[in-house]
Scaffold this motif. Structure first.
Motif, PDB file in Angstrom:
ATOM      1  N   LYS A 189      -4.117  -3.730  -1.965  1.00 49.60           N
ATOM      2  CA  LYS A 189      -2.998  -4.485  -1.403  1.00 49.60           C
ATOM      3  C   LYS A 189      -2.620  -5.627  -2.337  1.00 49.60           C
ATOM      4  CE  LYS A 189      -1.435  -7.068   2.667  1.00 49.60           C
ATOM      5  NZ  LYS A 189      -0.999  -8.286   1.925  1.00 49.60           N
ATOM      6  N   GLU A 220       0.059  -5.810  -5.499  1.00 46.06           N
ATOM      7  CA  GLU A 220       1.182  -6.739  -5.411  1.00 46.06           C
ATOM      8  C   GLU A 220       1.219  -7.684  -6.603  1.00 46.06           C
ATOM      9  OE1 GLU A 220       0.613  -8.450  -1.566  1.00 46.06           O
ATOM     10  OE2 GLU A 220       1.193  -6.603  -0.510  1.00 46.06           O
ATOM     11  N   PRO A 264       3.968   8.879   2.476  1.00 49.05           N
ATOM     12  CA  PRO A 264       3.622   8.296   3.782  1.00 49.05           C
ATOM     13  C   PRO A 264       3.802   9.249   4.946  1.00 49.05           C
ATOM     14  CG  PRO A 264       4.891   6.731   2.480  1.00 49.05           C
ATOM     15  CD  PRO A 264       4.914   8.026   1.729  1.00 49.05           C
ATOM     16  N   SER A 274       2.716   2.267   9.885  1.00 46.55           N
ATOM     17  CA  SER A 274       2.777   0.857   9.506  1.00 46.55           C
ATOM     18  C   SER A 274       1.755   0.609   8.400  1.00 46.55           C
ATOM     19  CB  SER A 274       2.485  -0.053  10.711  1.00 46.55           C
ATOM     20  OG  SER A 274       1.203   0.219  11.246  1.00 46.55           O
ATOM     21  N   ASP A 275       2.014  -0.421   7.602  1.00 44.54           N
ATOM     22  CA  ASP A 275       1.114  -0.756   6.513  1.00 44.54           C
ATOM     23  C   ASP A 275      -0.282  -1.072   7.039  1.00 44.54           C
ATOM     24  OD1 ASP A 275       3.465  -0.589   5.130  1.00 44.54           O
ATOM     25  OD2 ASP A 275       3.439  -2.630   4.354  1.00 44.54           O
ATOM     26  N   TYR A 317      -4.867   1.259   0.557  1.00 43.56           N
ATOM     27  CA  TYR A 317      -3.889   0.573   1.387  1.00 43.56           C
ATOM     28  C   TYR A 317      -2.654   1.444   1.558  1.00 43.56           C
ATOM     29  CZ  TYR A 317      -1.357  -3.298   3.498  1.00 43.56           C
ATOM     30  OH  TYR A 317      -0.662  -4.101   4.383  1.00 43.56           O
ATOM     31  N   ARG A 374       1.131   2.248   2.583  1.00 44.01           N
ATOM     32  CA  ARG A 374       2.436   1.580   2.651  1.00 44.01           C
ATOM     33  C   ARG A 374       3.486   2.568   3.129  1.00 44.01           C
ATOM     34  NH1 ARG A 374       0.089  -1.172  -1.712  1.00 44.01           N
ATOM     35  NH2 ARG A 374       0.429  -3.422  -1.672  1.00 44.01           N
ATOM     36  N   THR A 375       4.390   2.117   3.966  1.00 44.99           N
ATOM     37  CA  THR A 375       5.547   2.923   4.339  1.00 44.99           C
ATOM     38  C   THR A 375       6.512   2.975   3.150  1.00 44.99           C
ATOM     39  OG1 THR A 375       6.830   1.050   5.151  1.00 44.99           O
ATOM     40  CG2 THR A 375       5.323   2.120   6.721  1.00 44.99           C
ATOM     41  N   SER A 381       8.176  -0.307   2.727  1.00 40.95           N
ATOM     42  CA  SER A 381       7.317  -1.325   2.124  1.00 40.95           C
ATOM     43  C   SER A 381       7.213  -1.153   0.617  1.00 40.95           C
ATOM     44  CB  SER A 381       5.926  -1.279   2.759  1.00 40.95           C
ATOM     45  OG  SER A 381       5.978  -1.708   4.097  1.00 40.95           O
ATOM     46  N   TRP A 382       7.131   0.102   0.160  1.00 37.12           N
ATOM     47  CA  TRP A 382       7.129   0.335  -1.288  1.00 37.12           C
ATOM     48  C   TRP A 382       8.409  -0.212  -1.917  1.00 37.12           C
ATOM     49  CZ3 TRP A 382       3.235   1.084  -4.265  1.00 37.12           C
ATOM     50  CH2 TRP A 382       2.135   1.853  -3.869  1.00 37.12           C
TER      51      TRP A 382
END
Length: 228
Positions: free
Chosen positions: A127, A131, A154, A164-165, A186, A188-189, A192-193
């Motif tokens: 995560k 990031e 996903p 959801s993340d 982790y 990610r949708t 989110s990506w």
């Protein structure tokens, strides 16, 4: 929803888990035990990379090095880096150009090179680490270069969990070898990506969803990014 404590614990578990699983992972990849890779995703990432007519590809999180060797067989110069020393050793033993380097090294600017293509093939697992890595990758690219990411789709990887993340656990079902340690990753949708790319300074140029020929469902998702 994960807490800061969960995030820290899982981030610190990823690398030790992969160190324990390095031998099993190498044999699963080289013996063709992972059906989706054999039938779809290995070829898909090669095709996307070659579409850009690259001169020099940097494979981040190269594992046992198959992608570097596959590109070399197509006369494309490539370098692989990974933070797991046993994987780098396996990669070097099979032939090719490999270095031991972590995402922290890249974030700190300790990998001093530039490529026209950077690839991450199922290698963005954390995560906070991911990031922080995303904007740092720009320092490894020549002007106009491409950042190619292949990751789990996903739609398929979500399983029975809410869309959801959040942190998930890889238990290696269907990977064909005896893996000694589960590994956190982790989820990610798609939204989110895309949001992560935007706030990290990337423009999403293309998205591909390679389909499994047997199920007709996405075997992965591939993002092609350029610096904004």
């Amino acid at each position: 929803m994960s807490t800061a404590h969960d995030d820290l614990d899982n981030e610190h578990t990823i690398l030790p888990s992969w160190e324990r699983n390095a031998y099993a992972w190498t044999h699963s990849v080289r013996d063709g035990h992972i059906e989706s890779r054999r039938m779809v995703t290995d070829g898909a990432i090669i095709d996307v990379i070659l579409d850009g007519e690259p001169r020099f590809v940097l494979d981040l999180g190269c594992g046992e090095g198959w992608l570097v060797r596959a590109l070399a067989a197509r006369r494309v110069r490539a370098l692989g880096v990974d933070a797991v020393s046993d994987l780098v050793a396996q990669a070097r033993a099979a032939g090719g150009d490999f270095r031991l380097a972590s995402y922290e090294d890249i974030i700190a600017g300790r990998l001093s090179l530039r490529a026209d293509t950077v690839a991450c093939n199922f290698a963005l697992l954390g995560k906070d680490s991911v990031e922080r890595l995303m904007p740092a990758v720009a320092s490894l690219l020549e002007a106009g270069g491409r950042f190619v990411i292949q990751t789990v789709h996903p739609l398929v990887a979500g399983g029975d969990h809410p869309y959801s993340d959040g942190w998930r656990q890889e238990n290696w079902t269907g990977f064909g070898a005896a893996f000694p340690s589960p590994a956190p990753w982790y989820f990610r949708t798609l939204a989110s990506w895309v949001a992560l790319f935007t706030r990290s300074g990337w423009h999403l140029c293309e998205m591909r969803e390679p389909l499994h020929p047997g199920t007709g469902r996405p075997a992965s998702v591939i993002f092609v990014l350029r610096r904004r």
